[in-house]
Motif scaffolding. Structure first.
Motif, short mmCIF file in Angstrom:
data_model
loop_
_atom_site.label_atom_id
_atom_site.label_comp_id
_atom_site.label_asym_id
_atom_site.label_seq_id
_atom_site.Cartn_x
_atom_site.Cartn_y
_atom_site.Cartn_z
N THR A 59 9.47 68.25 -27.54
CA THR A 59 10.62 68.01 -26.55
C THR A 59 10.39 67.65 -25.31
O THR A 59 9.22 68.26 -23.86
N TYR A 60 11.36 66.76 -24.86
CA TYR A 60 10.98 66.70 -23.49
C TYR A 60 12.22 67.23 -22.81
O TYR A 60 13.26 67.00 -23.07
N VAL A 61 12.11 68.32 -21.02
CA VAL A 61 12.99 68.35 -20.57
C VAL A 61 13.47 67.19 -19.74
O VAL A 61 12.35 67.02 -18.89
N SER A 72 13.15 51.46 -31.36
CA SER A 72 12.65 51.58 -30.31
C SER A 72 13.36 53.12 -30.54
O SER A 72 14.44 53.33 -30.19
N GLY A 73 12.92 53.63 -29.16
CA GLY A 73 12.85 55.67 -29.31
C GLY A 73 12.60 56.61 -30.15
O GLY A 73 13.48 57.92 -31.12
N SER A 74 12.22 56.05 -31.63
CA SER A 74 12.20 57.12 -33.02
C SER A 74 10.67 58.01 -32.66
O SER A 74 11.14 58.82 -33.66
N GLY A 75 10.17 57.59 -31.84
CA GLY A 75 9.20 58.21 -31.78
C GLY A 75 7.57 57.87 -31.92
O GLY A 75 6.47 58.44 -31.51
N LYS A 76 7.44 56.99 -32.07
CA LYS A 76 6.65 55.85 -32.08
C LYS A 76 5.51 56.18 -31.01
O LYS A 76 3.99 57.22 -31.61
N SER A 77 5.73 56.20 -29.71
CA SER A 77 4.77 56.27 -28.55
C SER A 77 4.65 57.73 -28.81
O SER A 77 3.11 57.54 -27.88
N THR A 78 5.77 58.42 -28.88
CA THR A 78 5.41 60.28 -28.65
C THR A 78 4.01 60.34 -30.31
O THR A 78 3.34 61.57 -29.15
N MET A 79 4.27 59.96 -30.20
CA MET A 79 3.29 60.28 -31.61
C MET A 79 1.91 60.00 -31.40
O MET A 79 1.07 61.09 -32.12
#
Ligand code: ADP
Ligand code: MG
Length: 250
Positions: free
Chosen positions: A13-15, A43-50
């Motif tokens: 979770t990003y603040v 885009s925005g689905s969380g790929k890079s975060t994962m």
């Protein structure tokens, strides 16, 4: 041998000011050594975060993550850097090469932190450049190389430490189709050698070269399928008429 990746209930979770962005909302995932994985999603689905959490560039807000059996969810920055250096080579969409530095020096960079003698660094960097077909470009600076060649230098840099895992975030995002196949041919070759290759892409025809496709939507895994991968070397050879194999400017 423990699984390479063992994630349970991973959230991130990003603040953002007064808002919370739920980039990952409970991911469970197991990846074995030697796998070939494509992570897909809009885009925005969380790929890079994962991928960033998987690669110890970032840490989860909640959940458990074992990398090769080691709990890495709560390590210090220094410990994370140590794990990354030993386990993972990274490739990015924008290549991330140092511009005033030769191909050879770029590839040597990860070895600088390992305190190896210059002659050993040089030999290993040359080996890695040879592996991606660029031994004759060692003195070239990034602006003297095509996009596809720059990405091959970046792959050599990811390989030079002999890390067992290569993680690539949209590695073909700035390359044309033919050049993309050439990059995928190199990545498929690494899987054949026993390395684990995990790549993020939003392109179906790039995911077709992986053995397992994981799809994210709104921070959760919505599909996880094994498949028979296409052969990138065959696709790279089958150039469409008139295609010179030169990529568009990034
Ligand atoms: P993808 O790589 O699939 O495009 P990301 O993992 O980059 O998706 O982003 C997932 C969600 O998290 C998006 O809504 C994005 O805006 C948000 N996000 C990503 N990184 C940050 C950050 N550093 N700070 C705030 N929000 C972020
Ligand atoms: Mg991304």
């Amino acid at each position: 041998m423990p699984s390479l990746v063992e994630m349970r209930g991973i959230t991130r979770t990003y603040v953002m000011g007064d808002n919370l962005v739920h980039a990952l909302r409970g991911v469970d995932l197991t990846i074995e050594h030697g796998s070939s994985i494509a992570i897909m999603g809009t885009s925005g689905s969380g790929k890079s975060t994962m991928m960033n959490i998987m690669g110890c560039l970032d840490q989860p807000t909640k959940g458990n993550y074992l990398l090769n059996g080691r709990d890495v969810a709560r390590l210090s920055r220094a410990q994370l850097a140590e794990v990354r250096g030993r386990m993972i080579g990274f490739v990015f969409q924008s290549f991330n090469l140092l511009s005033r530095t030769s191909a050879l020096e770029n590839v040597e960079m990860p070895l600088m932190y390992q305190g190896l003698p210059a002659a050993v660094r040089h030999r290993r960097a040359m080996e890695a450049l040879r592996k991606v077909g660029l031994a004759d470009r060692e003195d070239h600076h990034p602006n003297q190389l095509s996009g596809g060649q720059q990405q091959r230098v970046a792959i050599a840099r990811a390989l030079v430490t002999d890390a067992p895992v290569i993680m690539a975030d949209e590695p073909t995002g700035n390359l044309d189709t033919t050049t993309s196949y050439e990059v995928m041919t190199i990545l498929q070759g690494l899987v054949k050698e026993g390395k684990t290759v995990i790549l993020v892409t939003h392109e179906q025809d790039i995911a077709a070269y992986a053995k397992r496709v994981i799809t994210l939507r709104d921070g959760v895994i919505v599909s996880d399928k094994a498949q028979e991968p296409l052969d990138a070397a065959a696709a790279a050879l089958a150039k469409p008429p008139g295609a010179g194999g030169e990529e568009r400017a990034p």
